[in-house]
Design an enzyme around this catalytic site. Structure first.
Site, PDB file in Angstrom:
ATOM      1  N   GLY A 169      -6.239 -15.473 -10.193  1.00 35.37           N
ATOM      2  CA  GLY A 169      -5.004 -14.694 -10.060  1.00 35.37           C
ATOM      3  C   GLY A 169      -4.844 -14.157  -8.643  1.00 35.37           C
ATOM      4  O   GLY A 169      -3.773 -14.263  -8.024  1.00 35.37           O
ATOM      5  N   HIS A 170      -5.940 -13.581  -8.109  1.00 35.57           N
ATOM      6  CA  HIS A 170      -5.880 -13.071  -6.732  1.00 35.57           C
ATOM      7  C   HIS A 170      -5.666 -14.222  -5.738  1.00 35.57           C
ATOM      8  O   HIS A 170      -4.921 -14.089  -4.763  1.00 35.57           O
ATOM      9  CB  HIS A 170      -7.194 -12.382  -6.356  1.00 35.57           C
ATOM     10  CG  HIS A 170      -7.503 -11.156  -7.158  1.00 35.57           C
ATOM     11  ND1 HIS A 170      -8.482 -11.140  -8.127  1.00 35.57           N
ATOM     12  CD2 HIS A 170      -6.965  -9.911  -7.134  1.00 35.57           C
ATOM     13  CE1 HIS A 170      -8.542  -9.933  -8.657  1.00 35.57           C
ATOM     14  NE2 HIS A 170      -7.631  -9.164  -8.083  1.00 35.57           N
ATOM     15  N   GLN A 225       3.148  -1.432 -11.787  1.00 37.72           N
ATOM     16  CA  GLN A 225       2.630  -1.136 -10.444  1.00 37.72           C
ATOM     17  C   GLN A 225       3.518  -1.771  -9.382  1.00 37.72           C
ATOM     18  O   GLN A 225       3.878  -1.151  -8.376  1.00 37.72           O
ATOM     19  CB  GLN A 225       1.193  -1.658 -10.319  1.00 37.72           C
ATOM     20  CG  GLN A 225       0.665  -1.659  -8.895  1.00 37.72           C
ATOM     21  CD  GLN A 225      -0.805  -2.044  -8.820  1.00 37.72           C
ATOM     22  OE1 GLN A 225      -1.655  -1.237  -9.095  1.00 37.72           O
ATOM     23  NE2 GLN A 225      -1.103  -3.281  -8.427  1.00 37.72           N
TER      24      GLN A 225
HETATM   25  O1  PAF Z   1      -3.861  -3.909  -8.307  1.00 37.99           O
HETATM   26  C1  PAF Z   1      -4.886  -3.527  -7.717  1.00 37.99           C
HETATM   27  O2  PAF Z   1      -5.909  -4.234  -7.605  1.00 37.99           O
HETATM   28  C2  PAF Z   1      -4.913  -2.120  -7.139  1.00 37.99           C
HETATM   29  O3  PAF Z   1      -4.188  -1.231  -7.933  1.00 37.99           O
HETATM   30  C3  PAF Z   1      -4.444  -2.063  -5.666  1.00 37.99           C
HETATM   31  C4  PAF Z   1      -2.987  -2.460  -5.542  1.00 37.99           C
HETATM   32  C5  PAF Z   1      -5.308  -2.979  -4.823  1.00 37.99           C
HETATM   33  C6  PAF Z   1      -4.590  -0.634  -5.140  1.00 37.99           C
HETATM   34  O4  PAF Z   1      -5.905  -0.191  -5.197  1.00 37.99           O
END
Ligand code: PAF
Length: 288
Positions: free
Chosen positions: A32-33, A155
């Site tokens: 995903g990342h 988020q």
């Molecule tokens: O989604 C995440 O992994 C975290 O909430 C983030 C955006 C890196 C902030 O720490």
């Protein structure tokens, strides 16, 4: 690929560039990342990832201490994905003193859904992301990009509004949720699941899919029937041994409940859910 641990070294590494595209992460990286990193390809002239487990967004009873720290493996994955610079600061580097100034999102967004069940979470997220933006983009003269996954739907919306209301001048790009072949949304927290829990875990997305189908077939009657549909979905998951926090249908535009004035049509709604399986809390969502 350069791996830097201080803000000074980050700025030096980015000095030759004008237009960073940035993927903030907490590490323990999965496909995903890496998809977010590949989404960043072609945006700007340098690709930057950060790895920082942000204490500010964890409640005292949550998994800050046990959150997997896998820097070496993460860097290998980022390098293979063509990342140019990894910023992995220590806590002392990013928070050299108690963080007294915080970025507080509006209650209408921050105290619902995830924010209701994780009070203070979005203040922690907005505060660290603002700091990271200041570290990465301070010297950037060209267009600035930041990529966030749609799996963390709320988020992403909170951060879009933060960037807009605080005139940060950063283009937020959304990355699609990546799933296993059987449909489980990829998440760092999936690594907490036992083998049996892993098999069960995909029932969160299956239940959301059923709720989405029921919401669509309710059509214009949705506002009146929504509470019943959500209760049925929560009961179905509870019967399988889950402890759901919420399973809900919301407007995509502001994550509020659809009301009688809304034209209920596909592409205006999203289903979102959060539920605990054993000790692991999972979230997922689907646009409908
Ligand atoms: O989604 C995440 O992994 C975290 O909430 C983030 C955006 C890196 C902030 O720490």
């Amino acid at each position: 690929m350069k791996v830097v641990h201080t803000i000074a070294d980050l700025r030096a590494a980015l000095a030759p560039f004008s237009s960073p595209s940035f993927v903030p992460t907490m590490g323990n990286l999965h496909e995903g990342h890496l998809h977010l990193m590949s989404t960043a390809r072609g945006l700007g002239d340098v690709r930057v990832a950060s790895i920082f487990v942000n204490r500010l967004q964890f409640a005292p009873h949550e998994d800050f201490d046990t959150y997997p720290r896998t820097l070496e493996a993460d860097c290998a994955k980022l390098e293979a994905e063509g990342c140019d610079v990894v910023f992995a600061p220590s806590e002392k580097e990013l928070y050299p003193q108690k963080q007294g100034f915080l970025v507080q999102p509006p209650e209408s967004l921050a105290n619902i859904l995830e924010g209701h069940f994780r009070p203070g979470f979005f203040t922690g997220v907005c505060s660290v992301v603002s700091k990271l933006f200041n570290c990465v983009f301070a010297e950037a003269k060209g267009e600035r990009f930041a990529v966030f996954g749609k799996k963390d739907y709320q988020q992403q919306m909170v951060l879009r509004q933060m960037v807009h209301q605080l005139n940060m001048g950063i283009t937020i790009v959304g990355g699609e949720t990546q799933r296993t072949v059987d449909g489980l949304a990829l998440s760092s927290r999936n690594s907490y699941l036992s083998d049996d829990e892993r098999k069960e875990a995909l029932h969160l997305s299956l239940t959301l899919r059923d709720l989405a189908r029921d919401a669509l077939s309710a059509g214009g009657a949705l506002p009146g029937t929504l509470a019943g549909l959500e209760e049925r979905a929560m009961a179905a998951l509870t019967a399988r041994g889950w402890a759901p926090d919420y399973l809900t249908v919301r407007r995509r535009s502001d994550l509020q409940l659809p009301d009688a004035n809304d034209a209920i049509k596909p592409a205006s709604l999203v289903v979102l859910g959060a539920a605990r399986l054993g000790t692991t809390r999972l979230i997922d969502n689907m646009e409908i």
